[in-house]
Design an enzyme around this catalytic site. Structure first.
Site, PDB file in Angstrom:
ATOM      1  CB  CYS A  45     -17.473 -32.812 -19.648  1.00 53.19           C
ATOM      2  SG  CYS A  45     -18.495 -34.211 -19.174  1.00 53.19           S
ATOM      3  CD  GLN A 111     -15.777 -37.347 -14.103  1.00 55.16           C
ATOM      4  OE1 GLN A 111     -16.816 -37.108 -13.476  1.00 55.16           O
ATOM      5  NE2 GLN A 111     -15.695 -37.182 -15.412  1.00 55.16           N
ATOM      6  N   GLY A 178      -8.030 -40.735 -22.844  1.00 58.54           N
ATOM      7  CA  GLY A 178      -8.046 -40.601 -21.399  1.00 58.54           C
ATOM      8  C   GLY A 178      -9.122 -41.509 -20.823  1.00 58.54           C
ATOM      9  CB  VAL A 180     -14.222 -39.877 -21.880  1.00 56.21           C
ATOM     10  CG1 VAL A 180     -15.407 -40.050 -22.831  1.00 56.21           C
ATOM     11  CG2 VAL A 180     -14.668 -39.104 -20.642  1.00 56.21           C
ATOM     12  N   GLY A 181     -12.096 -41.769 -23.275  1.00 58.47           N
ATOM     13  CA  GLY A 181     -11.648 -42.500 -24.448  1.00 58.47           C
ATOM     14  C   GLY A 181     -11.473 -43.987 -24.186  1.00 58.47           C
TER      15      GLY A 181
END
Length: 397
Positions: A45, A111, A178, A180-181
């Site tokens: 992001c 990531q 995902g 982050v969720g």
């Protein structure tokens, strides 16, 4: 090696135009492998970074990237470029959280792992660049362990959940599950939460063992908005997933949009009783935690320097790998010749076995010592002269 980076601190609307979905990342890797030995793409992001092991000039590389992605070439001015040594330092610092908008956040490490894994699966990171990512990931792990950064937890998800508590939220809707969720759900359920609705495209593929959690399909979400105090949205959709007309009239809500591109229509923030926060706002919060993390992280910078030095040594020693292979082959050949000569003269099988062991161990001892000296001299900057001498000793004309 070189990397093409989006300049940091760009407005969200620019970063949106240069973000890459998983499908487009795969397409870009495939296209770039025609002119590059290795390709690893990091798209989050907050950043898009394209790492390449290639001898091509930057101008040719960036042109190829924009053509494959069909990006507006007016956006080229927002890109920057780094080469070998700067790239190594950048990636090591990135893995440790020094380059993140939220200093020291732990999301970047996973990531980087994902970016490396995706590239490896497509056969695009099996050389120097792949090794660099392996070392950077190991560096990030050790750095966090020794810096004890878990004592000062931080991520966009944790900050959003912390803010939601300030608004006295008890009932949540989480859109997207995902990476982050998953983090957001963990933080939400660790607090005094009454209900969590998790919105996914197919509720049959997800189970959460908590009686406060209810999994709902995406097309059902509007039926539940009136029951929640806070919405956290973090999908990877290329379009908005929450629109102004979907918000019940006069509903009081705190909404956190942690996605790039944005999940939530910006017009929602104009509604009465709605507090809308995007990823840039979240990143600017928590100054005190930032100060504490900065002090802790700077005290552990020596870990980064160690990994940089070890990687550079690996690169230097990799250059002499073919010579080492030749020296070992020569030692093996000499050993076999001597053994064969002894066998032809010896009449005792027991004597032959003992002699073979002794000849082999003697050959190995001198070959291994020669290799050790070659490595030492290479790292001292005298590798070429040492190799010239060893070739005269070990390698046949």
């Amino acid at each position: 090696m070189q990397a093409v980076l989006i300049q940091q601190d760009l407005p969200l609307d620019i970063r949106e135009k240069l973000s890459l979905s998983k499908k487009r990342q795969s397409m870009l890797r495939e296209g770039l492998l025609e002119i590059c030995k290795e390709i690893i793409i990091l798209s989050t992001c907050n950043r898009t970074e394209i790492y390449a092991n290639s001898d091509k000039a930057y101008e040719e590389l960036i042109e190829c990237i924009f053509n494959i992605c069909n990006w507006d070439k007016n956006l080229m001015d927002y890109m920057s470029h780094i080469n070998h040594d700067e790239l190594i330092t950048h990636l090591m610092e990135l893995s440790c959280g020094f380059k993140s908008k939220i200093l020291g956040e732990d999301q970047i490490l996973s990531q980087l792992k994902e970016a490396y894994k995706d590239s490896l699966e497509e056969g695009a990171s099996q050389g120097e660049l792949g090794r660099l990512f392996q070392e950077a990931i190991a560096c990030g792990k050790r750095f966090r362990q020794q810096a004890n950064l878990y004592e000062i937890p931080v991520s966009s998800a944790s900050i959003a959940c912390k803010m939601a508590k300030r608004f006295k939220a008890k009932n949540y809707m989480l859109i997207g599950f995902g990476e982050v969720g998953t983090l957001a759900a963990k933080y939400i359920l660790s607090e005094d939460t009454e209900k969590l609705y998790v919105v996914v495209r197919n509720k049959k593929v997800l189970t959460l063992e908590d009686e406060r959690v209810e999994i709902i399909d995406f097309n059902e979400k509007n039926d539940y908005i009136e029951f929640v105090d806070c919405i956290i949205s973090c999908t990877s959709a290329p379009h908005t997933v929450l629109r102004k007309e979907e918000i019940p009239g006069n509903k009081a809500l705190a909404i956190f949009d942690l996605a790039v591109p944005r999940d939530v229509e910006t017009d929602i923030g104009e509604l009465p009783n709605i507090r809308l926060f995007d990823i840039d706002y979240i990143s600017a919060l928590d100054d005190e935690n930032k100060r504490l993390r900065e002090e802790r992280m700077n005290s552990c910078r020596h870990i980064i320097e160690t990994f940089i030095e070890e990687y550079k040594q690996w690169i230097e020693l990799r250059e002499i790998a073919p010579h080492i292979k030749n020296i070992k082959a020569y030692g093996e050949a000499i050993y076999k010749e001597r053994v064969q000569s002894y066998k032809s003269k010896s009449k005792s099988l027991e004597d032959q076995e003992l002699a073979i062991t002794l000849i082999k161990s003697t050959s190995d001892a001198y070959v291994n010592r020669a290799i050790e000296v070659l490595k030492e001299e290479k790292l001292r900057g005298c590798g070429n002269e040492c190799m010239r001498i060893l070739e005269k000793i070990f390698l046949r004309e």
